[in-house]
Enzyme design. Structure first.
Site, PDB file in Angstrom:
ATOM      1  N   GLU A 255       0.896  -1.170   0.000  1.00  0.00           N
ATOM      2  CA  GLU A 255       0.000   0.000   0.000  1.00  0.00           C
ATOM      3  C   GLU A 255       0.919   1.201   0.000  1.00  0.00           C
ATOM      4  O   GLU A 255       1.592   1.461   0.993  1.00  0.00           O
ATOM      5  CB  GLU A 255      -0.849   0.019   1.277  1.00  0.00           C
ATOM      6  CG  GLU A 255      -1.713  -1.197   1.487  1.00  0.00           C
ATOM      7  CD  GLU A 255      -2.810  -1.283   0.464  1.00  0.00           C
ATOM      8  OE1 GLU A 255      -3.181  -0.243  -0.100  1.00  0.00           O
ATOM      9  OE2 GLU A 255      -3.277  -2.395   0.200  1.00  0.00           O
ATOM     10  N   CYS A 294      -3.233   8.413   3.620  1.00  0.00           N
ATOM     11  CA  CYS A 294      -2.942   7.848   2.301  1.00  0.00           C
ATOM     12  C   CYS A 294      -4.129   8.032   1.370  1.00  0.00           C
ATOM     13  O   CYS A 294      -3.987   7.971   0.162  1.00  0.00           O
ATOM     14  CB  CYS A 294      -2.610   6.376   2.449  1.00  0.00           C
ATOM     15  SG  CYS A 294      -3.858   5.486   3.359  1.00  0.00           S
TER      16      CYS A 294
HETATM   17  P1  NAP Z   1       8.541   4.847   4.306  1.00  0.00           P
HETATM   18  O1  NAP Z   1       9.741   5.650   4.556  1.00  0.00           O
HETATM   19  O2  NAP Z   1       8.508   4.026   3.088  1.00  0.00           O
HETATM   20  O3  NAP Z   1       8.319   3.965   5.613  1.00  0.00           O
HETATM   21  C1  NAP Z   1       7.289   3.049   5.714  1.00  0.00           C
HETATM   22  C2  NAP Z   1       7.683   1.903   6.623  1.00  0.00           C
HETATM   23  O4  NAP Z   1       8.761   1.191   6.039  1.00  0.00           O
HETATM   24  C3  NAP Z   1       8.171   2.360   7.982  1.00  0.00           C
HETATM   25  O5  NAP Z   1       7.755   1.434   8.947  1.00  0.00           O
HETATM   26  C4  NAP Z   1       9.670   2.316   7.819  1.00  0.00           C
HETATM   27  O6  NAP Z   1      10.337   2.176   9.044  1.00  0.00           O
HETATM   28  C5  NAP Z   1       9.809   1.086   6.989  1.00  0.00           C
HETATM   29  N1  NAP Z   1      11.074   0.982   6.264  1.00  0.00           N
HETATM   30  C6  NAP Z   1      11.759   1.955   5.643  1.00  0.00           C
HETATM   31  N2  NAP Z   1      12.861   1.440   5.091  1.00  0.00           N
HETATM   32  C7  NAP Z   1      12.869   0.119   5.380  1.00  0.00           C
HETATM   33  C8  NAP Z   1      13.771  -0.947   5.102  1.00  0.00           C
HETATM   34  N3  NAP Z   1      14.867  -0.770   4.399  1.00  0.00           N
HETATM   35  N4  NAP Z   1      13.466  -2.175   5.573  1.00  0.00           N
HETATM   36  C9  NAP Z   1      12.340  -2.385   6.278  1.00  0.00           C
HETATM   37  N5  NAP Z   1      11.479  -1.401   6.588  1.00  0.00           N
HETATM   38  C10 NAP Z   1      11.728  -0.167   6.132  1.00  0.00           C
HETATM   39  O7  NAP Z   1       7.252   5.727   4.233  1.00  0.00           O
HETATM   40  P2  NAP Z   1       6.940   7.061   5.020  1.00  0.00           P
HETATM   41  O8  NAP Z   1       7.523   8.185   4.274  1.00  0.00           O
HETATM   42  O9  NAP Z   1       7.256   6.887   6.442  1.00  0.00           O
HETATM   43  O10 NAP Z   1       5.363   7.066   4.858  1.00  0.00           O
HETATM   44  C11 NAP Z   1       4.679   7.960   4.028  1.00  0.00           C
HETATM   45  C12 NAP Z   1       4.216   7.276   2.793  1.00  0.00           C
HETATM   46  O11 NAP Z   1       3.349   6.206   3.139  1.00  0.00           O
HETATM   47  C13 NAP Z   1       3.395   8.199   1.931  1.00  0.00           C
HETATM   48  O12 NAP Z   1       3.873   8.145   0.627  1.00  0.00           O
HETATM   49  C14 NAP Z   1       1.994   7.643   1.992  1.00  0.00           C
HETATM   50  O13 NAP Z   1       1.251   7.827   0.826  1.00  0.00           O
HETATM   51  C15 NAP Z   1       2.226   6.217   2.271  1.00  0.00           C
HETATM   52  N6  NAP Z   1       1.090   5.633   2.956  1.00  0.00           N
HETATM   53  C16 NAP Z   1       0.311   4.769   2.280  1.00  0.00           C
HETATM   54  C17 NAP Z   1      -0.780   4.190   2.888  1.00  0.00           C
HETATM   55  C18 NAP Z   1      -1.662   3.210   2.166  1.00  0.00           C
HETATM   56  O14 NAP Z   1      -2.459   2.522   2.795  1.00  0.00           O
HETATM   57  N7  NAP Z   1      -1.534   3.096   0.885  1.00  0.00           N
HETATM   58  C19 NAP Z   1      -1.066   4.499   4.214  1.00  0.00           C
HETATM   59  C20 NAP Z   1      -0.255   5.394   4.880  1.00  0.00           C
HETATM   60  C21 NAP Z   1       0.831   5.949   4.240  1.00  0.00           C
HETATM   61  P3  NAP Z   1      11.108   3.419   9.716  1.00  0.00           P
HETATM   62  O15 NAP Z   1      10.071   4.405  10.094  1.00  0.00           O
HETATM   63  O16 NAP Z   1      11.772   2.801  10.888  1.00  0.00           O
HETATM   64  O17 NAP Z   1      12.053   3.946   8.684  1.00  0.00           O
END
Ligand code: NAP
Length: 675
Positions: A255, A294
């Site tokens: 997602e 999101c």
């Molecule tokens: P992100 O950086 O991709 O992080 C998301 C998750 O992935 C976090 O738990 C993060 O942990 C983890 N993560 C990052 N790098 C990783 C790795 N190398 N290995 C394992 N886990 C890893 O996203 P964000 O910027 O925090 O979130 C915002 C984005 O989420 C937006 O683009 C939004 O649209 C999207 N979103 C989508 C939905 C949906 O249902 N489609 C819902 C909410 C948000 P850490 O925090 O520890 O880095």
């Protein structure tokens, strides 16, 4: 506060390489998180070895009861969570969505599990496939629990809902989970997780928690594990391409980003109820959770002639939004979750400003109530106007994950759909129209690009759940840049954690595997009439063969007179014979059903409490006056409903004197338990 990880049934804390987590309101450090010392391979192993068997041992209904108990436990203790939730920048309303919304999702899955899944470990998918001429060799799809672990990697915006909406279907499926919340708000997830562990409701090994980096966790995934990821598209792509995920074809549900849109219908002129609803919804979606949803409306697509009116109406509403410390009751919009998030949104706003005009919102001058504007992660709502959404395409690609939206004009409705689809796949699109044809055109023209479409008008507005609310009953996910994944959607969401297998075998084999009697399997003669048997005592396959009864012309006429059903095929010989289906007058189908009941019912008070309905009724052969009918009644499936009674599904076949099937159906009764 040093956050703890929950691994192999133990709480583990460390300070080594700890990351500082700051309040979104004050900027003060409120927790540290480190996963140093965790053995990720052993965590997966523990889940598979201990949690999986503990869950698979119990049925869907038992798991559903467990979820209900868990949801109740959390509901009774949720008040303590709001205080911590403020630190994430959330207002009380935002916290309701996150905390209460998450717990309600668990309740819904519990209820669906009890109503829509069997009291068994095998889920029957679809009907029996007749793959042999006489029916001695058949096919049936079934689903069973995967034997690995679910790894839930969650986004920062909904630290409670994000965890619970994934956990509920996973645990119902019988699969243990390792939860990895986004670090920045993991202190709230940890608080809820502690409650879940403390409740003692979940069997050992079913849930584990990682607050911080996942280390080498993904190196150890197998074909039985599932990764369910929510976050940015960049991270999703990286994780999905992890060598172990690729090598083992590990299931990966993503997602990700989403440039969701909302369209004002061509019929929704200024002054119409739909126009006002649209304006309200766009502002609500921009400001709830400070736009960190999101599903938020990033693109507001409006008829070109109404652009000025829409912008004026949005500006008037946005001007009333009070920003600040969410503990202050006058505040409508809190802070973003972190300074990092604020930096990111500001950068995206700058990018968008290269192409589009800011018509509301000044990053340099906005008031903040009850907090320091720069220490907290505050931002004002920012509204853009994109005057040419075909050539100026940035707003279709850049996702500022904050209180930001762009108004775009369209000339005709096909163009509106084309603009909506330029987001290249999103979680949700909404349409505000009071015209059914416009609604259908939207679904045909844009459905393929969206996981959910909310079409709102004056008749549904009062009860609407809103553009931005994913519901446990409906799928949450979307194609393309939304990640291509799907979550929830009722029992569909449970199936992501189960394997579908096509089983081939005899009717007896399929009956044994599914605990649902299949035609052709052994018919068991019970010790007495099955209506005298309590729910627990009835055996699958237990069968009653009724006496015979002739259906006479007098019966048909009496039935017609009594019910008033004098359809010509029952009453007029020539007209009936002229009908391609009949040779002459036929008995009413309902007469056949009523006589069937008369043949198999045991009249005295007993364990059968009520007739609950019929399923899959087919009349396969006409019953003519002079035919003799008899009934076979077989216990097909049993589903407990509560401690007092359960539903019995009976396979009923009415045959004529030539052994032909005249009618076949499933009869449902509620049968008392002996207790
Ligand atoms: P992100 O950086 O991709 O992080 C998301 C998750 O992935 C976090 O738990 C993060 O942990 C983890 N993560 C990052 N790098 C990783 C790795 N190398 N290995 C394992 N886990 C890893 O996203 P964000 O910027 O925090 O979130 C915002 C984005 O989420 C937006 O683009 C939004 O649209 C999207 N979103 C989508 C939905 C949906 O249902 N489609 C819902 C909410 C948000 P850490 O925090 O520890 O880095």
């Amino acid at each position: 506060m040093q956050l703890a990880n929950f691994a192999e049934g133990k709480w583990i804390q460390s300070n080594e390489g700890a990351r500082e987590l700051r309040s979104a309101i004050t900027g003060d450090v409120i927790a540290t998180a480190s996963t140093s010392g965790l053995d990720f391979k052993m965590m997966l192993d523990y889940g598979r070895r201990v949690g999986g068997p503990n869950l698979r041992r119990i049925t869907f209904h038992e798991r559903a009861h467990m979820l209900k108990a868990l949801a109740k436990y959390l509901m009774e203790r949720k008040d303590a969570l709001y205080e911590l939730s403020y630190e994430t920048g959330a207002t009380k309303k935002d916290s309701w969505i996150d905390i209460d919304g998450g717990i309600s999702t668990v309740f819904v899955f519990s209820s669906k599990g009890r109503r829509e899944l069997p009291d068994d470990q095998v889920y029957i998918d679809g009907t029996v496939e007749q793959i042999s001429r006489t029916g001695t060799f058949l096919g049936q799809h079934v689903c069973t629990s995967l034997q690995g672990c679910a790894i839930h990697i969650n986004a920062f915006n909904f630290p409670v809902w994000g965890m619970l909406e994934k956990l509920a279907p996973t645990l119902l499926a019988g699969v243990p989970a390792i939860v990895k919340p986004a670090s920045s708000t993991s202190y709230l997830t940890e608080a809820v997780f502690k409650l879940m562990v403390e409740s003692g409701i979940l069997p050992d090994g079913t849930i584990q928690l990682i607050c911080g980096s996942v280390g080498d966790l993904l190196d150890h995934v197998t074909c039985q594990d599932v990764i369910s990821f929510t976050g940015s598209a960049t991270t999703a792509q990286k994780l999905n391409q992890h060598p172990a995920v690729v090598k083992n074809a590990t299931r990966f549900i993503a997602e990700t980003d989403s440039l969701n849109s909302s369209i004002l219908g061509p019929d929704a002129a200024p002054g119409s109820p739909e126009f006002d609803l649209f304006v309200k919804e766009v502002v609500r979606e921009m400001t709830i959770k400070a736009g960190q949803k999101c599903t938020a409306i990033r693109r507001a697509i409006v008829p070109a002639d109404y652009t000025g009116d829409v912008i004026d109406a949005l500006k008037a509403r946005l001007a009333k939004i009070t920003i600040g410390n969410p503990r202050d009751e006058s505040v409508r919009m809190g802070a973003l979750a972190s300074q990092g998030q604020r930096r990111d949104v500001k950068e995206k706003i700058e990018e968008l400003a290269g192409e589009n005009e800011i018509v509301f919102g000044d990053l340099a001058a906005f008031d903040v109530v009850g907090a320091d504007r720069d220490k907290g992660a505050f931002l004002p709502p920012v509204l853009f106007h994109c005057d040419n959404p075909y050539d100026k395409t940035m707003a279709h690609h850049v996702e500022p994950f904050g209180p930001v939206s762009t108004v775009m004009p369209y000339k005709d409705f096909d163009a509106a759909l084309q603009i909506a689809n330029m987001g290249e796949g999103s979680l949700v699109a909404s349409l505000f129209t009071h015209d059914g044809d416009v609604a259908r055109r939207a679904v045909l023209g844009a459905g393929a690009y969206h996981g959910r479409m909310m079409i709102l008008d004056r008749t549904s507005a009062a009860e609407s759940t809103g553009h931005g609310s994913p519901l446990p009953h409906l799928v949450h996910g979307g194609p393309g840049r939304a990640g291509g994944g799907e979550e929830m959607g009722g029992i569909r969401g449970v199936m992501h954690y189960m394997q579908r297998t096509a089983i081939q075998g005899s009717p007896n084999v399929l009956t044994s595997v599914t605990k649902k009697w299949v035609k052709g399997a052994t018919e068991i003669k019970g010790p007495e009439h099955p209506f005298r048997r309590y729910f627990e005592d009835l055996e699958i396959g237990e069968t009653l063969i009724s006496a015979e009864r002739e259906v006479t012309l007098e019966d048909v006429e009496k039935f017609a007179e009594f019910t008033g059903d004098k359809f010509y095929a029952h009453m007029i010989e020539e007209a009936a014979a002229a009908n391609p289906f009949f040779d002459g007058r036929v008995a009413h189908g309902y007469l056949v059903l009523s006589f069937a009941a008369g043949l198999f019912v045991e009249p005295d008070p007993g364990p059968v409490l009520a007739n609950y309905g019929l399923d899959n009724l087919r009349f396969m052969q006409p019953t003519y006056p002079g035919d003799t009918m008899k009934v076979r009644l077989t216990v097909k499936q049993k589903t407990p409903r509560n401690e007092e009674y359960g539903e019995v599904r009976w396979d009923v076949e009415v045959t004529n004197q030539d052994g032909e099937t005249a009618a076949a159906y499933d009869l449902l009764t509620m049968n008392a338990m002996q207790g």
